[in-house]
Design a protein around this motif. Structure first.
Motif, short mmCIF file in Angstrom:
data_model
loop_
_atom_site.label_atom_id
_atom_site.label_comp_id
_atom_site.label_asym_id
_atom_site.label_seq_id
_atom_site.Cartn_x
_atom_site.Cartn_y
_atom_site.Cartn_z
N ASP A 1 0.81 -1.22 0.00
CA ASP A 1 0.00 0.00 0.00
C ASP A 1 0.84 1.27 0.00
OD1 ASP A 1 -2.37 -1.45 -0.06
OD2 ASP A 1 -2.60 -1.42 2.12
N ASP A 2 1.99 1.24 0.65
CA ASP A 2 2.87 2.41 0.66
C ASP A 2 3.38 2.72 -0.74
OD1 ASP A 2 2.57 2.78 3.42
OD2 ASP A 2 4.32 1.55 3.89
N ALA A 3 3.72 1.68 -1.49
CA ALA A 3 4.20 1.87 -2.86
C ALA A 3 3.08 2.42 -3.74
CB ALA A 3 4.73 0.56 -3.43
N VAL A 4 1.88 1.90 -3.55
CA VAL A 4 0.73 2.41 -4.32
C VAL A 4 0.50 3.87 -4.00
CG1 VAL A 4 -1.77 2.23 -4.64
CG2 VAL A 4 -0.39 0.16 -4.53
N GLU A 5 0.58 4.22 -2.74
CA GLU A 5 0.41 5.62 -2.33
C GLU A 5 1.47 6.51 -2.96
OE1 GLU A 5 -1.13 9.00 -0.78
OE2 GLU A 5 -2.07 7.03 -0.73
N GLU A 6 2.70 6.06 -2.94
CA GLU A 6 3.78 6.85 -3.52
C GLU A 6 3.61 7.01 -5.04
OE1 GLU A 6 8.61 7.35 -3.21
OE2 GLU A 6 7.55 6.02 -1.83
N LEU A 7 3.19 5.94 -5.71
CA LEU A 7 2.91 6.04 -7.14
C LEU A 7 1.77 7.02 -7.40
CD1 LEU A 7 3.25 2.31 -8.23
CD2 LEU A 7 4.72 4.21 -8.94
#
Length: 55
Positions: A14-20
């Motif tokens: 989820d953190d990677a999705v948020e950053e993207l």
């Protein structure tokens, strides 16, 4: 950096999705070279990351 985020997002980070999503909102052109990879890995959500994705 973005390729790593795509990899992490493809396994549900989820953190990677948020950053993207932040990148897509602030500088969407940075994701253009990675659209094929995003699609290949079924990273279609949130819709900001892949135009037309998740909608």
């Amino acid at each position: 950096m973005i390729e790593e985020l795509v990899s992490k997002a493809s396994v549900g980070d989820d953190d990677a999705v948020e950053e993207l999503s932040v990148i897509a909102d602030t500088d969407p052109e940075r994701l253009t070279p990675y659209l094929g990879s995003l699609l290949d890995r079924d990273v279609l959500w949130p819709g900001e990351v892949v135009p037309g994705g998740g909608r």
